[in-house]
Design an enzyme around this catalytic site. Structure first.
Site, PDB file in Angstrom:
ATOM      1  N   LYS A  76       0.968  -1.058  -0.011  1.00 23.89           N
ATOM      2  CA  LYS A  76      -0.230   0.017  -0.097  1.00 23.89           C
ATOM      3  C   LYS A  76       0.953   1.320  -0.027  1.00 23.89           C
ATOM      4  O   LYS A  76       1.884   1.176   0.647  1.00 23.89           O
ATOM      5  CB  LYS A  76      -0.894  -0.060   1.378  1.00 23.89           C
ATOM      6  N   SER A 151      -9.529   1.538   3.077  1.00 25.45           N
ATOM      7  CA  SER A 151      -8.739   2.452   2.236  1.00 25.45           C
ATOM      8  C   SER A 151      -7.716   1.702   1.294  1.00 25.45           C
ATOM      9  O   SER A 151      -7.091   2.286   0.414  1.00 25.45           O
ATOM     10  CB  SER A 151      -8.042   3.597   3.048  1.00 25.45           C
ATOM     11  N   SER A 175      -9.913  -0.848   7.048  1.00 26.46           N
ATOM     12  CA  SER A 175      -9.561  -0.565   5.841  1.00 26.46           C
ATOM     13  C   SER A 175      -8.479  -1.592   5.201  1.00 26.46           C
ATOM     14  O   SER A 175      -7.931  -1.733   4.178  1.00 26.46           O
ATOM     15  CB  SER A 175      -8.295   0.828   5.883  1.00 26.46           C
TER      16      SER A 175
END
Lengths: 486, 484, 95
Positions: A76, A151, A175
């Site tokens: 990420k 997210s 997330s």
């Protein structure tokens, strides 16, 4: 290769069926071919990945027995990676080449894994749909009209589409678990403090936690073996022994006590999601588990408490983005205040600004006690709910999200977006671990079963998830997109 | 109207740790800009603080030295504001649960009486960087080397009533922190800075007046001058029918005045909240006992011991205990020579004078405490007289010998106490001074005492300063009187 | 507790965010709804409950006082918008 789990790929690398270079090149090609449609990567580090892969092959030839040596992964874009752009999904950091590696990245490098690149995400990890990225939304490979969740949406979509065998995500209010559920993969949010936060760009420091997102619980267990553990650079990381998470995967579940929080099966729960979850619970019963209803009475206060605590911490954490030492700087500032105000106004997106404003407001004079202190008290009550429940049961189960993935652009109102996280957010407030595993489809979109354990119960969660995955094959199902772009 | 001044001080002490409070970067002074600002100090995205154990230990030592309650649990908070030299947009400090609770310091006033100044609390925090206002193409340059240096902020109660008291308090704090070795106390380098809160009220009134805060005063002298100016300003203002505004002011030593810092902003709102990157600091009794056991003798205790056990005057005891270096030097001299009064005289007299002339501090003294002690012991045991001792001191100072004995031998300064030898010298002087002897004989008896000086001088000269003056005096008087 | 435009303006100033008049109106709207949701907290009785800052009851670990960092100024300043002679540059600050 794309339909293999990380565990299977590791076995193939070990047996010499293919090299890491071949494997890495294969995934890079897939990204090249398919990611234009998904937008799951912000940065692809192909050249560096191939170099790393060659080094891994050489290491293996020289006797390196590392299980994950040569396995490609994605990170990420919230994890700092030395000499590689680390944007956090924000225009603010569009020009930020991190000068150091996050601890998680260091550990993965040391284990011989290969980074294919940095995945898309909601800006500063603020969002539940990945629509808040400066780099544009990510599409769900199960349905390109649907969001992948957020997210960590880029990580989830990339793994689901078979662009990478596994990816690292972070979870502040769901997330990892919610995008894992939306994309039909397995995602573990460890206990707060189990994995170092050093080098992970902070959203809400007392809630943030990194974790693996992969095809199976077994894959997650291998990754946890690498990333878990105490870090002297993170005061909040816990100095406590790390078990071998793969060792207990096959422990039998007979006698396992499962609790179903009644608050997780109430209004707003999509009936198809509910039935998929109840089916999954039946599978557990067939494996010898007993089920009972429990109550987490303060569940409905989790979202209000979270939207005080997380924005408060975020408003302070994001003050360092001031256009002075790194990041976006506005043109021709007339004075220092102008430099700050315009750099930040230009660098941050709408949702980030909303949360900075909320956090600043609730911390300011006259409001602090009514909001911040109150929310922290409620946080204790929420944690106590879980601790009480775990007196009676071993794990809690429920849906990871009240609905399957919704359509892109469907949730315009911030509050209705926030309410999506009703089943995941309390977990971060309490600091307990949670895992989402694929448990069927609803309207053709994946459903995630969320399993929660008490603090440091990761091994148990992985065991419980793995046993389900031995009995079912939801986790092995791939979206048509993956087959089409194979 | 009679006015009373009320003063409270916030003293910021840079703690003498090797590394910063939350990072492993060096705290050394004077490095090239930003070469000692690591990723954590710069607030790079993703970096996290880890607390320095020495900063905690030093704060606790201070707390123990001023008889404070040490907090069993202390918590770091974030003080949020934007400033060019504040990298993270917040300063990590301790607002609600400081590590050091209420305590007190006794100060000695000029009339010799002492007064107790209460300490409200002391807390740990990180220092900010520095803004350099030289012209960089019309810009300000930021150096973050100092960012993250540990500070102990010591907040007094408003117990001081004059500029002199404030200076005495500041000196007492300086003396304590340097005794403890928790700070170099170097005010010129900013190791100790203070904010002064000043207000005035009519004599006898209980309620405090509105106070002004004078920021960043960095010398004992400036503290006195800033307060003197500010008190006068406030009294004048009130007597002219105005009122004091609560504000922050700066002291300008060049103009000897304080002036308002025009803040572009309305009142600050620092939005303090517990720093989520740091956990509560928990200290147990065993840890406190351990540190208590390591505390050195503190200035107040030392002063008392010098007075009571060594028999020094209050003045001597106070001067010699003012700094740890001075006290240690004196104690070593005393240890070697065994005579506290002589040791005190030599340290404060000959040595202090010489250091002063050459602008040296006692730590840079060319004569070591042992050397001085050996010299003084030769005075104490009558090996040399005072005059010779000064010669020996000068020789040691100039590096003309390793120790007093060597110089005494080399220069033949050993005091002559052999009565026969002294009598022989006296006889010779008398024989060679018939005119003076005649004058002596003819003088009134009460004038003779003065006239003997001439003969003593001649004898001392003949002995090259080595004769014992008392002895010479006695024998001379007897011999001259015999001639009358 | 109703949120007014003055609150948004004040927060924007404290947070150093430039906000245009149009944006301010939008933020008042969004933030009002968020704060209405947050205000549900006021309905819980938290008498006698102590605030929880960290999910685990852990305490701060201390680091040995050692210098572990070396000068990396050039590396760190590569991502800086404006530097000169090793200093970060900002618009002139008048004290």
């Amino acid at each position: 290769m794309h339909d293999k789990t990380l565990t299977q790929l590791a076995a193939s690398l070990k047996s010499g069926e293919f090299s890491s270079r071949e494997l890495t090149a294969h995934y890079l090609q897939k990204i090249e071919k398919a990611d234009g449609k998904l937008n799951s990567f912000i940065t692809v580090t192909g050249e560096q990945a191939l170099k790393q892969a060659e080094a891994a092959d050489n290491a293996r030839a020289a006797g390196d027995k590392g299980l994950l040596t040569g396995i490609p992964l994605a990170l990420k874009d919230i994890f700092c990676t030395r000499d590689v752009k680390t944007s956090c999904g924000s225009k603010m950091l569009d020009n930020f080449i991190a000068p150091y590696d996050a601890t998680v990245v260091e550990k993965l490098n040391a284990a011989g894994t290969i980074s294919l690149g940095k995945t898309n995400m909601d800006e500063f990890a603020m969002g539940s749909s990945n629509e808040n990225s400066h780099y544009g939304p990510v599409k769900n490979p199960w349905d390109l009209n649907a969001v992948p969740g957020g997210s960590s949406g880029g990580s989830a979509a990339a793994v689901a589409a078979g662009l990478v065998p596994a990816a690292m995500g972070t979870d502040t209010g769901g997330s990892i678990r919610q995008p894992a559920a939306f994309c039909g993969i397995t995602g573990l949010k460890p206990t707060y403090g189990r994995v170092s936060r050093y080098g992970m760009i902070a959203y809400a420091s007392s809630l943030d936690q990194a974790g693996p997102m992969a095809r199976s619980a077994e894959d997650c267990a291998h990754l946890m073996n690498v990333i878990a553990g105490h870090d002297v650079r993170d005061s909040t990381s816990v100095a406590r022994g790390v078990p071998d998470y793969t060792e207990t995967l096959n422990a039998p579940l007979s006698g396992l006590k499962i609790g179903l929080p009644k608050e997780y099966f109430g209004d707003g729960l999509d009936p198809e999601v509910e039935s998929a979850v109840r089916e999954a619970v039946k599978v557990y019963e067939s494996l010898g588990a007993t089920v009972r209803e429990v109550s987490l009475p303060h569940t409905h206060y989790a979202i209000p408490a979270y939207y005080v605590i997380a924005p408060a911490e975020a408003s302070s954490n994001l003050s360092r983005f001031d256009g002075v030492r790194f990041g976006h700087r506005c043109k021709d500032p007339v004075d220092l205040i102008d430099l700050y105000k315009r750099s930040r106004a230009e660098g941050f997106g709408e949702e980030v600004k909303r949360r900075i404003l909320i956090g600043t407001h609730t911390l300011s004079e006259g409001f602090f006690d009514a909001y911040y202190t109150k929310a922290q008290k409620v946080r204790r009550l929420i944690r106590q709910d879980f601790l009480d429940a775990f007196e009676d049961v071993d794990v809690l189960m429920g849906p990871a999200s009240p609905t399957p993935a919704f359509d892109l652009g469907a949730k315009k109102d911030p509050v209705s977006m926030y309410l999506q996280d009703i089943y995941t957010i309390a977990v971060n407030l309490a600091g307990i671990p949670g895992i989402s595993v694929p448990a069927g489809l609803a309207g053709g979109r994946p459903v995630g079963l969320q399993i929660l354990g008490t603090h440091f119960a990761e091994a148990q969660l992985l065991n419980v998830a793995h046993q389900y995955q031995q009995a079912t094959d939801w986790h092995l199902q791939l979206p048509a997109f993956a087959e089409e772009h194979a | 109207m009679q006015w009373e001044t009320v003063i409270g001080l916030e003293v910021h002490v840079q703690l003498a740790t090797r590394s910063k409070i939350f990072s492993g970067a060096s705290t050394a002074f004077g490095a090239e800009p930003n070469t000692q600002a690591c990723a954590v100090d710069l607030g790079l995205p993703g970096t996290l603080p880890v607390l320095n154990e020495q900063a905690v230990a030093m704060a606790v030592q201070f707390g123990l030295a001023v008889h404070s309650d040490i907090a069993e649990v202390s918590v770091f908070d974030r003080k949020n504001y934007f400033y060019a030299d504040l990298p993270k947009g917040y300063q990590t400090s301790q607002m609600y649960h400081p590590i050091v609770g209420p305590g007190a310091v006794d100060i000695t006033l000029e009339d010799g009486t002492s007064k107790r100044i209460r300490i409200h609390h002391a807390h740990l925090e990180e220092d900010a960087g520095k803004s350099l206002h030289e012209d960089f193409m019309g810009m300000t340059g930021i150096d973050l080397n100092r960012a993250g240096t540990p500070l102990l902020e010591i907040v007094s109660e408003p117990d001081m009533r004059s500029a002199k008291e404030a200076a005495a308090y500041l000196k007492a704090i300086h003396s304590i922190v340097t005794y403890l070795g928790i700070s170099d106390g170097n005010m010129a380098e900013g190791s100790m800075r203070c904010d002064v809160n000043v207000s005035v009220r009519p004599q006898g009134q209980e309620a405090f007046g509105t106070r002004a805060e004078i920021k960043n005063v960095n010398s004992f002298r400036f503290v006195e001058r800033a307060i003197a100016f500010e008190v006068e300003r406030q009294i004048e203002l009130i007597e002219d029918g105005g009122s004091v505004v609560q504000e922050t002011r700066l002291f300008d030593p060049e103009r000897d005045e304080t002036r308002s810092m025009r803040t572009k902003e309305e009142a600050n709102d620092y939005r303090y909240f517990p720093c989520p990157d740091l956990l509560p600091v928990v200290l147990d009794e065993a840890y406190l006992d351990h540190l208590r056991g390591q505390l050195p003798e503190l200035p107040a205790d030392k002063r008392e011991r010098f007075q009571n056990e060594l028999g020094l005057s209050a003045y001597d005891a106070s001067v010699l205990s003012a700094s740890r270096e001075m006290a240690e030097f004196f104690e070593e001299v005393h240890h070697v020579c065994g005579d506290a009064k002589q040791a005190a005289n030599w340290v404060q007299g000959e040595l202090a004078g010489a250091l002063n002339r050459e602008n040296l501090s006692i730590t840079n003294s060319p004569i070591s405490a042992r050397q001085l002690g050996e010299l003084v012991s030769r005075v104490v045991d009558d090996t040399i007289n005072g005059k010779a001792a000064k010669q020996v001191f000068q020789a040691l100072w100039n590096g003309q010998g390793e120790n007093a004995d060597e110089i005494i031998d080399a220069k033949g300064l050993k005091q002559v106490t052999d009565t026969g030898a002294i009598e022989a010298m006296i006889d010779q002087v008398i024989a060679e001074s018939p005119a003076q002897v005649a004058q002596y004989r003819d003088a009134e008896p009460d004038k003779r005492g003065k006239m003997i000086g001439y003969f003593v001088g001649q004898v001392m000269k003949a002995s090259r300063g080595t004769a014992n003056p008392q002895q010479v005096n006695g024998v001379l008087k007897a011999k001259l009187d015999a001639l009358v | 507790m109703a949120l007014e435009e003055s609150h948004v303006r004040r927060a924007a100033h404290l947070a150093r965010l430039a906000v245009s008049d149009d944006q301010a109106t939008g933020f008042v709207d969004d933030l009002s709804r968020i704060m209405d949701m947050v205000d549900q907290l006021q309905s819980i009785d938290t008498e006698g409950v102590s605030p929880l800052s960290h999910p685990l009851d852990a305490t701060q670990r201390l680091r040995a006082d050692e210098v572990t960092e070396t000068n990396q100024r050039d590396t760190f300043q590569r991502c800086a918008p404006a530097v000169e002679n090793g200093l970060y540059l900002v618009p002139r600050v008048v004290e």
